[in-house]
Design a protein around this motif. Structure first.
Motif, PDB file in Angstrom:
ATOM      1  N   THR A 143       9.356  -5.682  -6.243  1.00  0.00           N
ATOM      2  CA  THR A 143       8.270  -4.820  -6.706  1.00  0.00           C
ATOM      3  C   THR A 143       8.680  -3.362  -6.626  1.00  0.00           C
ATOM      4  N   ARG A 144       8.087  -2.564  -7.497  1.00  0.00           N
ATOM      5  CA  ARG A 144       8.313  -1.119  -7.452  1.00  0.00           C
ATOM      6  C   ARG A 144       7.300  -0.501  -6.502  1.00  0.00           C
ATOM      7  N   PRO A 145       7.581   0.702  -5.971  1.00  0.00           N
ATOM      8  CA  PRO A 145       6.612   1.349  -5.078  1.00  0.00           C
ATOM      9  C   PRO A 145       5.244   1.446  -5.729  1.00  0.00           C
ATOM     10  N   GLY A 146       4.222   1.093  -4.968  1.00  0.00           N
ATOM     11  CA  GLY A 146       2.854   1.172  -5.446  1.00  0.00           C
ATOM     12  C   GLY A 146       2.340  -0.090  -6.115  1.00  0.00           C
ATOM     13  N   GLU A 147       3.229  -1.044  -6.395  1.00  0.00           N
ATOM     14  CA  GLU A 147       2.802  -2.307  -6.994  1.00  0.00           C
ATOM     15  C   GLU A 147       2.310  -3.247  -5.906  1.00  0.00           C
ATOM     16  N   PRO A 148       1.389  -4.144  -6.252  1.00  0.00           N
ATOM     17  CA  PRO A 148       0.972  -5.154  -5.277  1.00  0.00           C
ATOM     18  C   PRO A 148       2.148  -6.021  -4.842  1.00  0.00           C
ATOM     19  N   VAL A 149       2.128  -6.445  -3.588  1.00  0.00           N
ATOM     20  CA  VAL A 149       3.173  -7.294  -3.018  1.00  0.00           C
ATOM     21  C   VAL A 149       2.564  -8.675  -2.839  1.00  0.00           C
ATOM     22  N   THR A 150       2.439  -9.437  -3.917  1.00  0.00           N
ATOM     23  CA  THR A 150       1.789 -10.738  -3.829  1.00  0.00           C
ATOM     24  C   THR A 150       2.673 -11.722  -3.083  1.00  0.00           C
ATOM     25  N   GLY A 151       2.018 -12.657  -2.380  1.00  0.00           N
ATOM     26  CA  GLY A 151       2.746 -13.696  -1.663  1.00  0.00           C
ATOM     27  C   GLY A 151       3.149 -13.304  -0.259  1.00  0.00           C
ATOM     28  N   GLY A 152       3.073 -12.035   0.111  1.00  0.00           N
ATOM     29  CA  GLY A 152       3.448 -11.626   1.451  1.00  0.00           C
ATOM     30  C   GLY A 152       2.411 -10.749   2.115  1.00  0.00           C
ATOM     31  N   CYS A 153       1.418 -10.352   1.357  1.00  0.00           N
ATOM     32  CA  CYS A 153       0.380  -9.453   1.869  1.00  0.00           C
ATOM     33  C   CYS A 153      -0.970 -10.011   1.443  1.00  0.00           C
ATOM     34  N   VAL A 154      -1.791 -10.385   2.406  1.00  0.00           N
ATOM     35  CA  VAL A 154      -3.083 -10.995   2.083  1.00  0.00           C
ATOM     36  C   VAL A 154      -3.963 -10.061   1.252  1.00  0.00           C
ATOM     37  N   HIS A 179     -19.819  -5.639   7.570  1.00  0.00           N
ATOM     38  CA  HIS A 179     -18.517  -4.972   7.713  1.00  0.00           C
ATOM     39  C   HIS A 179     -17.715  -5.129   6.418  1.00  0.00           C
ATOM     40  N   VAL A 180     -17.406  -4.010   5.775  1.00  0.00           N
ATOM     41  CA  VAL A 180     -16.719  -3.989   4.478  1.00  0.00           C
ATOM     42  C   VAL A 180     -15.349  -3.319   4.646  1.00  0.00           C
ATOM     43  N   LEU A 181     -14.368  -3.797   3.878  1.00  0.00           N
ATOM     44  CA  LEU A 181     -13.044  -3.175   3.815  1.00  0.00           C
ATOM     45  C   LEU A 181     -12.855  -2.553   2.441  1.00  0.00           C
ATOM     46  N   VAL A 182     -12.302  -1.346   2.401  1.00  0.00           N
ATOM     47  CA  VAL A 182     -11.932  -0.691   1.148  1.00  0.00           C
ATOM     48  C   VAL A 182     -10.409  -0.638   1.129  1.00  0.00           C
ATOM     49  N   VAL A 183      -9.821  -1.248   0.100  1.00  0.00           N
ATOM     50  CA  VAL A 183      -8.376  -1.469   0.032  1.00  0.00           C
ATOM     51  C   VAL A 183      -7.838  -0.909  -1.288  1.00  0.00           C
ATOM     52  N   PRO A 184      -6.789  -0.101  -1.252  1.00  0.00           N
ATOM     53  CA  PRO A 184      -6.188   0.328  -2.524  1.00  0.00           C
ATOM     54  C   PRO A 184      -5.539  -0.859  -3.234  1.00  0.00           C
ATOM     55  N   ARG A 185      -5.598  -0.854  -4.558  1.00  0.00           N
ATOM     56  CA  ARG A 185      -4.944  -1.908  -5.329  1.00  0.00           C
ATOM     57  C   ARG A 185      -3.427  -1.861  -5.142  1.00  0.00           C
ATOM     58  N   ALA A 186      -2.862  -0.661  -5.116  1.00  0.00           N
ATOM     59  CA  ALA A 186      -1.420  -0.507  -4.934  1.00  0.00           C
ATOM     60  C   ALA A 186      -1.089  -0.672  -3.452  1.00  0.00           C
ATOM     61  N   HIS A 187      -0.049  -1.411  -3.155  1.00  0.00           N
ATOM     62  CA  HIS A 187       0.336  -1.642  -1.762  1.00  0.00           C
ATOM     63  C   HIS A 187       0.797  -0.340  -1.114  1.00  0.00           C
ATOM     64  N   ALA A 188       0.209  -0.029   0.002  1.00  0.00           N
ATOM     65  CA  ALA A 188       0.600   1.103   0.844  1.00  0.00           C
ATOM     66  C   ALA A 188       0.407   0.624   2.274  1.00  0.00           C
ATOM     67  N   VAL A 189       1.449   0.656   3.076  1.00  0.00           N
ATOM     68  CA  VAL A 189       1.362   0.131   4.438  1.00  0.00           C
ATOM     69  C   VAL A 189       0.385   0.944   5.276  1.00  0.00           C
ATOM     70  N   GLY A 190       0.516   2.258   5.241  1.00  0.00           N
ATOM     71  CA  GLY A 190      -0.331   3.122   6.056  1.00  0.00           C
ATOM     72  C   GLY A 190      -0.592   4.438   5.360  1.00  0.00           C
ATOM     73  N   LEU A 191      -1.183   5.362   6.087  1.00  0.00           N
ATOM     74  CA  LEU A 191      -1.515   6.677   5.536  1.00  0.00           C
ATOM     75  C   LEU A 191      -0.296   7.391   4.978  1.00  0.00           C
ATOM     76  N   GLU A 192       0.842   7.256   5.623  1.00  0.00           N
ATOM     77  CA  GLU A 192       2.069   7.919   5.185  1.00  0.00           C
ATOM     78  C   GLU A 192       2.471   7.476   3.778  1.00  0.00           C
ATOM     79  N   ASP A 193       2.113   6.254   3.401  1.00  0.00           N
ATOM     80  CA  ASP A 193       2.498   5.689   2.105  1.00  0.00           C
ATOM     81  C   ASP A 193       1.432   5.858   1.033  1.00  0.00           C
ATOM     82  N   LEU A 194       0.289   6.395   1.394  1.00  0.00           N
ATOM     83  CA  LEU A 194      -0.853   6.484   0.488  1.00  0.00           C
ATOM     84  C   LEU A 194      -0.847   7.822  -0.231  1.00  0.00           C
ATOM     85  N   ASP A 195      -0.870   7.807  -1.575  1.00  0.00           N
ATOM     86  CA  ASP A 195      -0.925   9.081  -2.290  1.00  0.00           C
ATOM     87  C   ASP A 195      -2.324   9.684  -2.147  1.00  0.00           C
TER      88      ASP A 195
END
Length: 147
Positions: free
Chosen positions: A2-13, A46-62
């Motif tokens: 996957t390229r940066p920012g793409e979903p990582v299917t199969g390894g990330c719930v 209890h609700v979760l808000v999740v970016p569509r693009a995979h970002a591990v943490g704040l450091e990776d989030l645009d």
């Protein structure tokens, strides 16, 4: 691969949820984020808000995606207060890194409705007061890194 920012299917719930490969109770979706009920809520609603693009943490989030996460979290907090679910207050909670209790390594914002006596605790109280020289040195280090 996957390229940066793409979903990582199969390894990330959360990427699997975003891709529609996992069952979820959807609350909101747009081009940037998905919001759904936490499977292990600390309180009802209890609700979760999740970016569509995979970002591990704040450091990776645009910044634009981060702004949308917080905007949707804010709107959900208002909705929770009007929902009829028990909600006398709201916690907006981010766990960024293992030491900060992050267990799913795809950035997410917890929007947690709170009521007196709901049984969930985070104990931020501290009787320790930092000396001004320590606080000033820490502020200086953060200012340097902020630039």
């Amino acid at each position: 691969m996957t390229r940066p920012g793409e979903p990582v299917t199969g390894g990330c719930v959360f990427c699997d949820i975003v891709a529609g490969q996992e069952e979820t109770s959807l609350v909101h979706e747009d081009d940037t984020v998905v919001a759904f009920m936490d499977l292990h809520p600390v309180t009802p609603g209890h609700v979760l808000v999740v970016p569509r693009a995979h970002a591990v943490g704040l450091e990776d989030l645009d910044e634009d995606t981060g702004a949308q996460v917080w905007s949707v979290g804010h709107r959900l907090a208002r909705a929770l207060r009007r929902s009829g679910l028990p909600c006398e207050g709201i916690n907006l909670f981010v766990c960024d890194g293992e030491a900060a209790w992050q267990t799913v390594f795809h950035f997410h914002l917890h929007v947690i409705p709170r009521s007196a006596g709901d049984g969930w605790e985070v104990s931020p109280e501290s009787d320790v007061e930092r000396g001004r020289s320590h606080l000033d040195a820490e502020a200086q280090a953060i200012r340097r890194a902020f630039r």
